[in-house]
Write a protein that holds these residues in place. Structure first.
Motif, short mmCIF file in Angstrom:
data_model
loop_
_atom_site.label_atom_id
_atom_site.label_comp_id
_atom_site.label_asym_id
_atom_site.label_seq_id
_atom_site.Cartn_x
_atom_site.Cartn_y
_atom_site.Cartn_z
N GLN A 32 0.64 -0.86 -0.31
CA GLN A 32 0.16 -0.27 0.06
C GLN A 32 0.63 1.30 0.22
O GLN A 32 1.35 1.13 0.64
N TRP A 41 -3.94 0.82 -2.47
CA TRP A 41 -3.31 -0.71 -2.50
C TRP A 41 -2.35 -0.28 -4.56
O TRP A 41 -2.89 0.27 -4.87
N GLN A 50 -9.54 -0.56 -5.81
CA GLN A 50 -9.72 0.12 -4.57
C GLN A 50 -11.11 -0.30 -3.98
O GLN A 50 -10.88 -0.35 -2.17
N VAL A 87 -1.25 -5.56 4.86
CA VAL A 87 -0.49 -5.14 4.20
C VAL A 87 0.80 -5.21 4.01
O VAL A 87 1.50 -5.94 5.44
#
Length: 206
Positions: A133, A138, A165, A175
């Motif tokens: 990210q 993203w 997104q 993440v």
């Protein structure tokens, strides 16, 4: 390392580039072929998702197979988008995890992707995607998805959704910490190609 299949998405129109960016020469190798080689260093199962397998057959390694991407009947190619290509690719995969890569990432490093792949086994079962990210957005085409995300993705597409997104903002995504922005540099315009050439000349290598 978790069992992983690689899907490389090569269905874009390259409208901003003006010519097929999958065939851009990077150090003597077409960009799509280079991406396939990086993926093969991580897994023996690599598939290219594209409407044009005949166009790319000669530039990918022999071990790579193709998923024939189909444009949806109600759409023109320009509105199709990579989210639909991902769904069609996931439908042809049996492994738990799928490494998804755009075809236009010249700085991809197999060692980095291998490190990320080794981390998949430590993720909670609820995680459907493991992605970088940057600046709150993203990076959906350089990361990992569980194959089991397919029903969620298909339901989103059936409602008319085409934005990675929007879809990812409503999914359990973990993440990838400290992802190098340079790894995620992609080629969308002739200016990006010029920047890549300048970087290559300055460093002597990619």
């Amino acid at each position: 390392m978790a069992q992983v299949t690689a899907l490389i998405l090569a269905g874009g129109q390259s409208s901003r580039m003006g010519y097929d960016k999958a065939l851009i020469d990077v150090e003597g190798t077409p960009l799509l072929g280079r991406t396939c080689e990086v993926a093969l260093a991580c897994t023996p199962t690599v598939k290219v998702v594209t409407p044009w397998p005949d166009r790319y057959q000669a530039v990918v390694p022999a071990a790579v197979t193709f998923v024939q991407e189909q444009f949806l009947p109600q759409e023109v190619p320009q509105s199709h988008g990579p989210l639909v290509g991902l769904a069609q690719g996931l439908a042809q995969v049996e492994s738990e995890w799928v490494m998804v890569l755009a075809c236009d990432l010249p700085h991809l490093k197999a060692a980095v992707l291998q490190t990320w792949a080794h981390q998949l086994e430590s993720l909670p079962p609820s995680t459907l995607a493991y992605l970088p990210q940057l600046k709150g957005r993203w990076e959906p085409l350089c990361g990992f998805y569980r194959q089991s995300c397919l029903p969620h993705l298909e339901a989103f597409i059936q409602t008319g959704g085409r934005s990675f997104q929007r879809w990812l903002d409503h999914q359990p995504v973990t993440v990838i910490a400290d992802a190098d922005p340079a790894l995620l540099f992609n080629l969308n315009t002739p200016g990006d190609v010029a920047s890549l050439q300048q970087m290559t000349s300055a460093s002597g290598k990619i």
